[in-house]
Design a protein around this motif. Sequence first.
Motif, short mmCIF file in Angstrom:
data_model
loop_
_atom_site.label_atom_id
_atom_site.label_comp_id
_atom_site.label_asym_id
_atom_site.label_seq_id
_atom_site.Cartn_x
_atom_site.Cartn_y
_atom_site.Cartn_z
N ASP A 21 1.27 -0.99 -0.30
CA ASP A 21 -0.40 -0.36 -0.09
C ASP A 21 0.71 1.30 -0.02
OD1 ASP A 21 -2.37 -1.54 0.26
OD2 ASP A 21 -2.57 -1.33 2.45
N LYS A 22 2.45 1.41 0.24
CA LYS A 22 3.31 2.49 0.88
C LYS A 22 3.48 3.13 -0.59
CE LYS A 22 6.88 2.60 2.66
NZ LYS A 22 8.44 1.73 3.40
N TRP A 102 5.92 8.52 -1.52
CA TRP A 102 4.49 7.41 -0.53
C TRP A 102 3.18 8.48 -1.26
CZ3 TRP A 102 5.16 6.21 5.28
CH2 TRP A 102 6.65 5.43 5.04
N VAL A 103 1.97 6.90 -0.74
CA VAL A 103 0.43 7.11 -1.23
C VAL A 103 0.00 7.18 0.20
CG1 VAL A 103 -1.19 6.12 -2.57
CG2 VAL A 103 1.20 6.01 -3.52
N ASP A 104 -1.18 7.97 0.05
CA ASP A 104 -1.60 7.51 1.34
C ASP A 104 -2.95 7.14 0.57
OD1 ASP A 104 -3.85 8.89 2.77
OD2 ASP A 104 -3.76 10.67 2.33
N PRO A 105 -3.09 5.40 1.63
CA PRO A 105 -3.97 4.55 2.10
C PRO A 105 -5.72 4.99 1.17
CG PRO A 105 -2.48 4.26 3.81
CD PRO A 105 -2.65 5.99 2.95
N ALA A 106 -5.55 6.19 1.89
CA ALA A 106 -7.11 6.53 1.65
C ALA A 106 -7.03 7.18 0.44
CB ALA A 106 -7.34 7.59 2.55
N GLU A 107 -6.65 7.45 -0.11
CA GLU A 107 -5.91 8.18 -1.87
C GLU A 107 -6.57 6.30 -2.69
OE1 GLU A 107 -7.15 11.35 -3.36
OE2 GLU A 107 -7.41 12.22 -1.53
N ARG A 108 -5.66 6.26 -2.08
CA ARG A 108 -5.78 4.50 -2.85
C ARG A 108 -7.23 3.84 -3.23
NH1 ARG A 108 -2.03 1.34 -4.83
NH2 ARG A 108 -0.48 2.56 -3.26
#
Length: 330
Positions: A21-22, A102-108
């Motif tokens: 998820d990162k 890094w990716v915001d999990p909520a955005e994904r």
Amino acid sequence: MNAYSYEQAAAFRRIVDEAKDKHNISDVVARRAKVTKAGREKVSLCLFHQERSPSLRLNDAKGTYHCFGCGASGDIVSLVMHAERLDFRRAVEWLAGANLPWVDPAERVKAAQEEEAERQAAIQRAQAVWYSAALCDETPAEAYARSRGITMPLPPSFRFGMTPAWYDDDTGECGPNVPALLAAVAIEGQPYPVGLQRIFIQPDGSAKADMAKPKRSLGHIKGGAVRVTCRSKDTPHEVIVTEGPEDALSLAQELPGREVWACLGTALMIEAQYPARIRSIVIAAQNDEPGRAAADKAAEGLRTRGFDVRIMYPADGYKDWNDQLRGIRS
């Protein structure tokens, strides 16, 4: 397994999930190849085989990849395993320590929900057009088929309808209604069409419409196919696949009793969902240099999925199967 082992396993699963998820899978690929946008997805040259045009499809929302050329597919961990030549645990460790955005999990999650909502809306639009359409008998759609040398009765996967030439999802506007031969795109196990191939035609059906793009898809065609003829009694484990509806109809007419699909593109043959009974796939390719190259690439991808694949071409002098049916040499 004792309590301590369960705790260890649970902890490792959390590490794996966090590593997945990162980061975006496209950022991992971008370390080695140029990545460009293709709608909601991204594409690049494949990391696993030599090619000149991009065939590696990347979906950041789902964290998946698929190569239309060699058939390689999987998630971000499997991509790192193969690209970096690491085992599973080391690939997870590589991701955990990678110097990537890094990716915001909520955005994904939001991106995945938006993608699915768009997919369902597209399918519903295609179904609305299909269910408002008429059978082909004595319509411009039938006249168009006859103009292409197709004399067999058009199968239930074809209809005639008036459909907007274009849609603008940003403004909600659509173009004028144009007569079209409609071909339903089906996916294995689903009773309703998930997409359409629209062939825009003249009002009398004498030819294609005078438009820059007389063929346009609608809905969700990836994974599906236009099933021109269904399961064969003589060859129940084999299907003939070709690109367009006219070629598929031509093959069905010339090869009665055979199962024939139109996948709406050679690359999409790899993505099609085939019934479990299918073991052999015959690619009915176009008889020119690009067609032969595309067929070779599709065959390679299908073989990686475990199918027995062979390629057949029209006779010398004919570019495609409908040209051969009509005796029109290139």
